[in-house]
Design an enzyme around this catalytic site. Structure first.
Site, short mmCIF file in Angstrom:
data_model
loop_
_atom_site.label_atom_id
_atom_site.label_comp_id
_atom_site.label_asym_id
_atom_site.label_seq_id
_atom_site.Cartn_x
_atom_site.Cartn_y
_atom_site.Cartn_z
N LYS A 1 0.22 -9.86 -1.79
CA LYS A 1 0.73 -9.34 -3.02
C LYS A 1 1.35 -7.94 -3.13
O LYS A 1 1.21 -7.41 -2.06
CB LYS A 1 -0.43 -9.56 -4.04
CG LYS A 1 -0.84 -10.85 -4.34
CD LYS A 1 -2.36 -11.06 -5.00
CE LYS A 1 -2.93 -12.60 -5.25
NZ LYS A 1 -4.08 -12.38 -5.92
N HIS B 1 0.63 -1.96 -4.90
CA HIS B 1 1.22 -1.30 -6.13
C HIS B 1 0.46 -0.01 -6.60
O HIS B 1 -0.30 0.14 -5.92
CB HIS B 1 1.16 -2.21 -7.40
CG HIS B 1 -0.15 -2.75 -7.76
ND1 HIS B 1 -1.03 -2.10 -8.21
CD2 HIS B 1 -0.66 -4.01 -7.54
CE1 HIS B 1 -2.21 -2.78 -8.43
NE2 HIS B 1 -1.94 -4.07 -8.16
N HIS C 1 -3.41 0.54 -6.38
CA HIS C 1 -3.92 0.88 -5.01
C HIS C 1 -3.59 2.20 -4.73
O HIS C 1 -4.22 2.83 -3.73
CB HIS C 1 -3.12 -0.12 -3.82
CG HIS C 1 -3.43 -1.68 -4.19
ND1 HIS C 1 -2.47 -2.42 -4.32
CD2 HIS C 1 -4.74 -2.18 -3.98
CE1 HIS C 1 -3.24 -3.67 -4.47
NE2 HIS C 1 -4.45 -3.41 -4.26
#
Length: 578
Positions: free
Chosen positions: A138, A141, A144
């Site tokens: 995933k 982004h 994180h």
């Protein structure tokens, strides 16, 4: 330094109060600087001494403070004793204050503030910090980014205090998303794209296969079968998964290097696919596992069937879930590291998940579950690049560097920089970290590109600018006559304010060590920068006699040293030119 002065005050108080000095030290705090007038350096809160007096009637606090002050005497350390609202105040001999603080800042270097009495007797512990933890399939982004910089700060602080820290990046590298990704790559994947930009290509494949699976039951079925093959150890499926994982970690390491962050261990959910089966057997043997009508396995944590207290630990096909793998990971880490504390840094949306995991560990008989701690954080809104929504953390890092380069382009000195790109990145990261760390970690906040890059006010750019300017002073005037200095030359209000503020650094570190909130250090460093800016305008070096110039250089060097120490703890690399 503060600890020496504190101990001296505590020893005098202990004789009057008949209490051991160690009992009193944490009740004596350095007084925050005041703009209105010169304040005392330390104060004792009489209220804190009476906290253990709950069973008796509490006497008038102000009267108690006055009576206590009357029994105390000035000495070679304390030059003045007074009372405030419920406090006894102590003013330190000015020359002693100046000499002691500046000597200790320079001599202790990066350990300044950490050798304080506040930390004495602190047992050295083994601490595991799990942070960042992106999902391979995933977006890597902005969420994180928060976990990465907060976890890095906590690990830095614990290491500075002398603990043995293990930094773990627990990758989301297992689960149903890999069924989707494996199927998706077989349908839409390109080897060349995977090699040239793995994170981007895997993300594109993942988005596309999700859409297909929503419309086509066969795609969803294939994804389910692919994940089952992974769980059963199918070599072809595992080889493809391994390739996704290895390429992703290579990319992550490159991005973390830009952030100045490192990890000791890149583990992941995949490591615990077999061990999670052992966890299920253990839960079953203890009679904690319950099968549902759908065929899933759950653990009831309330004992009364409350749906919100039921945690699913196995799918109907026997495959493991996130919670099961987290249980297996915790047990494995205790075996491997024998930790005294394990800290998980994730967003507040996972609060219930960790409560359930810790609770399950307890009922499984692992008493050390109480050593596990979840540090939750809020959501960032508004961090978008000029091209629109942020897809990857790297987009944000590139945007930070680009905007900072543009800001710096208007400053003449930028052309003299050896590596303007590196400086722009370091200043830009400081800007983002300071904006993020100014408030409570649990709070959501609105990110503002305009505010983050302001060179004045409470920003990371201002911190870096102050550090660079003070470094420039040392370069311009040299450190030749920094070996000795005359304390009488640093008695102006601006000098005293800085010295009083430097006194408080250990307390600020202590507070952050207690609640793991970086905002205490941020607030302290910003105040120190503002004090330095005021002093820089009035305490001139160039036109001053050598003795005065030397003393002032000593003061500014101490400020720069403490600024650098604090910034490094926050995960900021100080720049020497900008």
């Amino acid at each position: 330094m503060a600890c020496g002065f504190r101990r001296s005050i505590a020893c005098q108080l202990s004789r009057v109060l008949d209490l051991p000095p160690e009992y009193l030290i944490k009740s004596i705090s350095a007084v925050p600087i005041s703009r209105k007038e010169e304040v005392a350096d330390f104060q004792l809160s009489v209220d804190s001494l009476l906290e253990h007096n709950n069973g008796h009637s509490r006497p008038d606090i102000q009267l108690q403070a006055m009576r206590l002050a009357e029994k105390l005497k000035c000495d070679t350390v304390v030059s003045e004793i007074s009372t405030g609202p419920g406090t006894v105040n102590f003013k330190i001999n000015r020359e002693l204050l100046t000499k002691t603080v500046l000597q200790e800042v320079i001599e202790d270097g990066s350990k300044y503030g950490l050798k304080s009495e506040l930390f004495s007797g602190l047992p050295q512990k083994k601490i595991v910090v799990e942070f960042s933890s992106p999902n391979v399939a995933k977006k890597f982004h902005v969420g994180h980014l928060r976990s990465t910089i907060i976890g890095n700060f906590i690990a830095n602080l614990k290491e500075a205090l002398g603990h043995q820290v293990t930094r773990i990046n627990y990758l989301g590298d297992w689960g149903m998303q890999f069924g989707l990704l494996g199927t998706g790559f077989q349908l839409f994947g390109y080897e060349e794209k995977l090699q040239s930009n793995p994170l981007q290509h895997l993300f594109e494949v993942y988005v596309q296969v999700n859409k297909e699976a929503a419309d086509d039951k066969n795609v969803a079925k294939s994804a389910h079968e692919f994940f089952q093959r992974l769980e059963l150890g199918d070599t072809q499926a595992l080889a493809l998964w391994q390739k996704f994982r290895d390429l992703s970690i290579e990319e992550y390491i490159r991005i973390y290097k830009r952030l100045g962050v490192h990890f000791d261990d890149y583990s992941g959910e995949s490591f615990y696919r077999e061990k999670s089966q052992e966890v299920l057997k253990l839960l079953d043997s203890k009679g904690l596992l319950q099968k549902t009508i759908k065929g899933t396995a759950v653990v009831n944590l309330s004992g009364n069937g409350d749906p919100s207290s039921i945690c699913t630990v196995m799918r109907s096909d026997g495959t493991s879930l996130y919670a099961t793998r987290d249980l297996a990971a915790a047990i494995d880490r205790m075996d491997k590291y024998n930790f005294d504390k394990m800290i998980y840094v994730t967003d507040k949306g996972q609060k219930k998940h960790f409560q359930q995991v810790f609770q399950m560990l307890q009922i499984m008989g692992y008493d050390w579950a109480e050593r596990c701690q979840h540090v939750p954080f809020g959501v960032v809104q508004g961090m978008k690049t000029r091209r629109g929504d942020v897809t990857f953390l790297e987009d944000v890092l590139n945007e930070i560097r680009l905007r900072m380069l543009q800001n710096m382009a208007s400053i003449k000195t930028t052309r003299e920089l050896e590596n303007p790109q590196e400086t722009a990145e370091r200043v830009g990261l400081a800007a983002v970290i300071i904006q993020d760390f100014r408030g409570f970690l649990l709070s959501d906040y609105q990110f503002s590109w305009d505010r983050v890059f302001q060179s004045r006010g409470d920003t990371g750019v201002f911190l870096q600018y102050t550090h660079a300017r003070l470094h420039s002073l040392e370069e311009t005037f040299g450190c030749g006559y920094l070996n000795d200095f005359n304390t009488a030359c640093l008695q102006e209000p601006q000098s005293v304010s800085i010295l009083q503020h430097l006194l408080r650094f250990d307390e600020v570190l202590y507070r952050s060590a207690q609640d793991l909130q970086p905002r205490h250090i941020v607030s302290y460093l910003l105040t120190l920068s503002h004090l330095a800016a005021v002093a820089h305008k009035t305490l001139h070096i160039k036109s001053s006699p050598p003795e005065v110039a030397g003393a002032r250089l000593h003061l500014f060097r101490a400020v720069r040293s403490v600024l650098a120490n604090g910034m490094k703890l926050l995960g900021i690399t100080p720049v020497c030119r900008m």
